[in-house]
Design a protein around this motif. Structure first.
Motif, mmCIF file in Angstrom:
data_model
loop_
_atom_site.group_PDB
_atom_site.id
_atom_site.type_symbol
_atom_site.label_atom_id
_atom_site.label_comp_id
_atom_site.label_asym_id
_atom_site.label_seq_id
_atom_site.Cartn_x
_atom_site.Cartn_y
_atom_site.Cartn_z
ATOM 1 N N SER A 307 0.831 -1.206 0.000
ATOM 2 C CA SER A 307 0.000 0.000 0.000
ATOM 3 C C SER A 307 0.865 1.255 0.000
ATOM 4 O O SER A 307 1.910 1.297 0.662
ATOM 5 C CB SER A 307 -0.908 0.015 1.235
ATOM 6 O OG SER A 307 -1.556 1.265 1.375
ATOM 7 N N GLU A 309 0.379 3.800 1.586
ATOM 8 C CA GLU A 309 0.425 4.303 2.958
ATOM 9 C C GLU A 309 1.503 3.616 3.801
ATOM 10 O O GLU A 309 1.835 4.067 4.893
ATOM 11 C CB GLU A 309 -0.933 4.119 3.645
ATOM 12 C CG GLU A 309 -2.019 5.058 3.150
ATOM 13 C CD GLU A 309 -2.541 4.702 1.771
ATOM 14 O OE1 GLU A 309 -2.602 3.482 1.447
ATOM 15 O OE2 GLU A 309 -2.858 5.622 0.996
ATOM 16 N N ASP A 310 2.047 2.492 3.279
ATOM 17 C CA ASP A 310 3.044 1.740 4.036
ATOM 18 C C ASP A 310 4.404 2.432 4.073
ATOM 19 O O ASP A 310 5.223 2.165 4.965
ATOM 20 C CB ASP A 310 3.224 0.342 3.436
ATOM 21 C CG ASP A 310 2.040 -0.569 3.697
ATOM 22 O OD1 ASP A 310 1.246 -0.250 4.604
ATOM 23 O OD2 ASP A 310 1.903 -1.587 2.995
ATOM 24 N N SER A 312 6.873 6.155 2.987
ATOM 25 C CA SER A 312 6.868 7.593 2.692
ATOM 26 C C SER A 312 7.851 7.925 1.586
ATOM 27 O O SER A 312 8.256 9.071 1.427
ATOM 28 C CB SER A 312 7.231 8.379 3.960
ATOM 29 O OG SER A 312 8.527 8.003 4.420
#
Length: 445
Positions: A307, A309-310, A312
């Motif tokens: 994902s 979101e996992d 940065s």
């Protein structure tokens, strides 16, 4: 997946990686009852409430699916709930993986007469289940993919649920900060220079080590003995080139010159890895360290970060360039769902046909971060590695998953050679000679 990507992949589609990719504990989960699998760590089952039944009446008996990818357990539970919502049919998902060998767990379930209706196999494990898998020929979903697993004796036996790639995953932001161009990493000399640069800037970059590489054999032997060893077999080759897997399967022979070059590259990885992770680490330690920016490279595939979101940072793949000019990653279907012939075959077929459709593909691609193997899938993969993966594939710079065509179980022996090398018990020459002996002995059994 775009049809362009599918057409490129189709030419070299090979069976692939072991299903054991994920967390270090084995979970048993359900969607509609308390069915549980035995786990090596005896972790308590995690239960997910069943989806509310809609007005649709169930048309087939409940189906049990054994999921070997714990990192997408939540999404598989959502898939089961959606399936029940849309069809009225019940799918119970039981999850294993990570540090538990899925193949060993299946053997226990078979011996206990507790087989699921759907489970996961690798291509070279088909013979193990000869006569026990349902023929899925003629099902609607087979018209929408070229990735189904076909066995000459049993027919169409494998449903492809994703396409995966493995190489050296990297943190593009860290490479940019260090002034290292990942596109240049196509030779041993380029890799050596990059490692020296990155290691000299550890404090500046805030990293623990250049590589997140774990050679611990008990829990991560599937990774070293299958994925990493697979680079010796295929790195730099076209997808349909079977030179080294053919040599291997001819009584366990190796190309010693190629293995020596491979050994020296692994030695470099050992040198620039986190010692704690290298010897005694776990999959969770490895992946967490990469996600947190502690390691620039990781020896896994696109399954380790699913994902946006996992992480940065931008993710990418670099080749195991242990010889000059190696510029490929390994790509193809990782494994297959199969239907147990003594189980609920009608239920399994109904699920497979639904799973190839829009609702299921939406969950598997957009939520689980998988890459669809189906031509008509309208969803572009959200997986952070997808952009890099796609660039290799569309350029034709990908190799086959021939590691999964070796003699089944070989990884349980070769992983120990990687471990001894990491511990300093072997040098590069010792790695080559020991690997040659271990492989020859295994094939002689």
């Amino acid at each position: 997946m775009k049809k362009k990507l599918m057409s490129v992949l189709l030419a070299g589609a090979m069976a692939a990686s072991l299903v054991a990719c994920g967390s270090t504990t084995t979970d048993t989960t359900t969607t509609s009852d308390n069915t549980q699998t035995e786990t090596a760590t005896e972790t308590p089952a995690t239960e997910t409430p069943a989806a509310e039944t809609t007005d649709s009446a169930s048309t087939v008996a409940p189906v049990r699916l054994l999921n070997g990818k714990p990192e997408i357990n939540d999404q598989m539970q959502a898939l089961a709930a959606k399936y029940q919502e849309e069809t009225g049919n019940v799918l119970t998902v039981e999850t294993i993986g990570g540090d538990t060998n899925a193949s060993d767990e299946l053997k226990k379930m078979y011996q206990a007469d507790n087989m699921p209706d759907i489970f996961v196999i690798e291509a070279n494990q088909a013979a193990t289940w000869d006569g026990m898998l349902a023929d899925l020929s003629g099902e609607e979903w087979t018209n929408k993919t070229g990735f189904e697993l076909v066995d000459p004796n049993m027919g169409t036996i494998g449903f492809p649920y994703t396409v995966e790639a493995t190489a050296l995953g990297y943190n593009a932001d860290l490479l940019a900060k260090a002034g290292v161009d990942p596109a240049s990493l196509t030779s041993p000399d380029a890799w050596k220079a990059a490692c020296e640069t990155l290691d000299s800037k550890k404090d500046e970059l805030g990293i623990t080590a250049v590589f997140g590489w774990c050679a611990e054999p008990t829990n991560l032997g599937w990774s070293s003995g299958t994925h990493v060893f697979g680079q010796y077999l295929d790195a730099g080759l076209k997808a349909d080139d079977t030179t080294y897997i053919d040599l291997l399967n001819d009584g366990g022979k190796i190309d010693e010159a190629r293995m020596k070059n491979f050994a020296e590259f692994i030695g470099m990885m050992n040198q620039y890895s986190d010692p704690a992770l290298l010897i005694d680490g776990t999959y969770d330690n490895q992946v967490a360290g990469f996600k947190e920016g502690k390691y620039v490279f990781i020896t896994q595939g696109n399954w380790c970060v699913t994902s946006p979101e996992d992480v940065s940072f931008e993710c990418g793949f670099a080749p195991y360039a242990f010889e000059d000019g190696i510029n490929t990653i390994i790509a193809g279907p990782p494994s297959y769902w199969v239907a147990y012939s003594a189980g609920n075959v009608d239920g399994a077929k109904a699920f497979f046909n639904w799973c190839a459709g829009d609702s299921a593909q939406n969950i598997l691609v957009n939520d689980a971060g998988l890459v669809s193997p189906f031509d008509d899938c309208q969803y572009e993969a959200v997986n952070p590695f997808y952009k890099s993966m796609n660039s290799y594939i569309t350029a034709g710079n990908y190799s086959g998953w021939h590691t999964m065509l070796k003699k089944d179980g070989l990884q349980n022996s070769t992983c120990n050679v990687f471990a001894d090398y990491a511990k300093g018990k072997l040098d590069a020459d010792g790695f080559v000679s020991t690997m040659a002996q271990v492989i020859a002995d295994y094939y002689a059994q």
